[in-house]
Design a protein around this motif. Structure first.
Motif, short mmCIF file in Angstrom:
data_model
loop_
_atom_site.label_atom_id
_atom_site.label_comp_id
_atom_site.label_asym_id
_atom_site.label_seq_id
_atom_site.Cartn_x
_atom_site.Cartn_y
_atom_site.Cartn_z
N ALA A 82 0.81 -1.22 0.00
CA ALA A 82 0.00 0.00 0.00
C ALA A 82 0.84 1.26 0.00
O ALA A 82 0.31 2.36 -0.21
N ARG A 83 2.15 1.15 0.21
CA ARG A 83 3.00 2.34 0.30
C ARG A 83 3.84 2.58 -0.94
O ARG A 83 4.49 3.62 -1.06
N ALA A 84 3.83 1.65 -1.87
CA ALA A 84 4.63 1.82 -3.08
C ALA A 84 4.19 3.06 -3.85
O ALA A 84 3.02 3.36 -3.95
N GLY A 85 5.16 3.78 -4.36
CA GLY A 85 4.85 4.96 -5.16
C GLY A 85 4.99 6.27 -4.44
O GLY A 85 5.07 7.33 -5.07
N GLY A 86 5.00 6.25 -3.11
CA GLY A 86 5.20 7.47 -2.33
C GLY A 86 4.15 8.52 -2.62
O GLY A 86 2.97 8.23 -2.81
N VAL A 87 4.58 9.79 -2.70
CA VAL A 87 3.64 10.91 -2.83
C VAL A 87 2.97 10.94 -4.20
O VAL A 87 1.95 11.60 -4.37
N ARG A 88 3.53 10.26 -5.18
CA ARG A 88 2.90 10.24 -6.50
C ARG A 88 1.73 9.26 -6.58
O ARG A 88 1.03 9.21 -7.57
N ARG A 89 1.56 8.48 -5.54
CA ARG A 89 0.43 7.54 -5.51
C ARG A 89 -0.66 8.16 -4.66
O ARG A 89 -0.62 8.15 -3.43
N TRP A 90 -1.68 8.67 -5.31
CA TRP A 90 -2.72 9.43 -4.62
C TRP A 90 -3.67 8.55 -3.83
O TRP A 90 -4.27 8.98 -2.86
N LYS A 91 -3.84 7.32 -4.24
CA LYS A 91 -4.86 6.47 -3.63
C LYS A 91 -4.42 5.01 -3.71
O LYS A 91 -3.57 4.65 -4.53
N LEU A 92 -5.02 4.18 -2.82
CA LEU A 92 -4.67 2.76 -2.81
C LEU A 92 -4.96 2.13 -4.17
O LEU A 92 -4.11 1.46 -4.75
N HIS A 93 -6.17 2.35 -4.67
CA HIS A 93 -6.57 1.85 -5.99
C HIS A 93 -6.97 3.04 -6.86
O HIS A 93 -7.53 4.02 -6.37
N ASP A 94 -6.71 2.93 -8.15
CA ASP A 94 -7.14 3.95 -9.10
C ASP A 94 -8.03 3.27 -10.14
O ASP A 94 -7.93 2.04 -10.34
N ASP A 95 -8.90 4.05 -10.78
CA ASP A 95 -9.59 3.49 -11.94
C ASP A 95 -8.55 2.92 -12.89
O ASP A 95 -7.51 3.56 -13.14
N ALA A 96 -8.81 1.74 -13.41
CA ALA A 96 -7.81 1.08 -14.26
C ALA A 96 -8.48 0.51 -15.50
O ALA A 96 -9.47 -0.24 -15.39
N THR A 97 -7.95 0.85 -16.66
CA THR A 97 -8.51 0.39 -17.94
C THR A 97 -7.39 -0.08 -18.86
O THR A 97 -6.35 0.58 -18.96
N ALA A 98 -7.61 -1.21 -19.51
CA ALA A 98 -6.65 -1.74 -20.47
C ALA A 98 -7.39 -2.18 -21.72
O ALA A 98 -8.44 -2.83 -21.63
N VAL A 99 -6.86 -1.83 -22.87
CA VAL A 99 -7.38 -2.28 -24.15
C VAL A 99 -6.24 -2.91 -24.92
O VAL A 99 -5.15 -2.33 -25.04
N TYR A 100 -6.46 -4.12 -25.42
CA TYR A 100 -5.45 -4.84 -26.18
C TYR A 100 -6.04 -5.22 -27.53
O TYR A 100 -7.14 -5.79 -27.59
N ALA A 101 -5.33 -4.91 -28.60
CA ALA A 101 -5.83 -5.22 -29.95
C ALA A 101 -4.73 -5.87 -30.78
O ALA A 101 -3.65 -5.29 -30.94
N GLU A 102 -4.99 -7.03 -31.30
CA GLU A 102 -4.10 -7.69 -32.26
C GLU A 102 -4.58 -7.31 -33.66
O GLU A 102 -5.72 -7.58 -34.01
N LEU A 103 -3.70 -6.68 -34.40
CA LEU A 103 -4.10 -6.18 -35.72
C LEU A 103 -4.04 -7.25 -36.80
O LEU A 103 -4.62 -7.06 -37.87
#
Length: 260
Positions: A239-260
């Motif tokens: 829970a402490r990784a990232g220091g001050v640049r980590r604003w919150k425990l969890h952030d909205d997270a989105t991933a899109v993967y496309a094989e062309l």
């Protein structure tokens, strides 16, 4: 073409402010990828009656439609037109000059039989994988250059928001599109693309679980949801990784993967 998308809210009690879409033109010869990460304001006083998810959905819908239908426009021109369209839709009800008016990071990719175009604005990331497995990360690193002590102050951060010498997001000014990181890659040099909001990019950027090629490998083997599940497990473990640049425990997270 194969496409997979996954998105998880940072907090189940709050709406997810990320937005993602893909489109395949009727010709079937290309595609479009759009990923936005809404910027959470520090308070409700943003001069706008609309919530951030409304903004990301409105801007994202305009970006998807224009990217697919207006092949004569560059992606920067598409972004400018989409920002203008979205701003016009609520300019009479809202103060769009407010520094915290709803805004978002942007990732766009568009491809046809010949080229893959890209655009990145702010701290989401686009990954281009070549046929030999090498991965190139397209990033806008201007927010990374802001000192951590400045990021801790909303007032100080606001002075750098959409300002010369600072960082840029899509808000109400179409001119910001000229600040985006853009480029074109031969279609033959790209076999897959992936877009990650910073909440998903934590796997590599915050926790250092692997490089970007490893990240694409996870997307290929475990899918977009597999990557997000890995991120959530890492967040709980440290829970402490990232220091001050980590604003919150969890952030909205989105991933899109496309094989062309």
């Amino acid at each position: 073409m194969y496409v997979e998308t996954a998105s998880l809210p940072g907090d189940p009690e709050r709406p997810n402010e990320d937005w993602a879409a893909t489109a395949v033109p009727a010709s079937g010869l290309g595609g479009v990828l759009v990923v936005l990460d809404g910027v959470t304001p520090p308070s409700v006083d943003v001069g706008c009656v609309h919530p951030v998810p409304w903004y990301t959905a409105s801007l994202g819908g305009a970006l998807t439609e224009l990217s697919a239908s207006r092949r004569d426009l560059t992606l920067a021109e598409v972004l400018a037109a989409a920002i203008r369209r979205t701003a016009n839709s609520h300019s009479e009800s809202c103060d769009l000059s407010h520094i915290r008016t709803p805004q978002a990071t942007v990732v766009l990719a568009r491809w046809d039989a010949d080229v893959v175009e890209h655009l990145v604005l702010s701290d989401s990331v686009l990954l281009l994988e070549s046929p030999d497995g090498r991965v190139r990360a397209i990033r806008d690193d201007r927010l990374d250059l802001v000192p951590p002590e400045v990021l801790c102050s909303h007032a100080a951060t606001d002075r750098l928001r959409n300002a010369e010498g600072g960082f840029f997001t899509a808000a109400a000014d179409p001119a910001v599109a000229a600040r985006a990181v853009t480029g074109v890659t031969p279609r033959s040099a790209v076999r897959a693309v992936a877009a990650l909001t910073d909440g998903a990019a934590r796997w590599a950027e915050l926790f250092g679980e692997g490089d970007w090629a490893d990240c694409v490998g996870v997307l290929r083997e475990e899918g977009a949801r597999g990557l997000l599940d890995r991120v959530r497990a890492l967040e709980l473990r440290d829970a402490r990784a990232g220091g001050v640049r980590r604003w919150k425990l969890h952030d909205d997270a989105t991933a899109v993967y496309a094989e062309l």
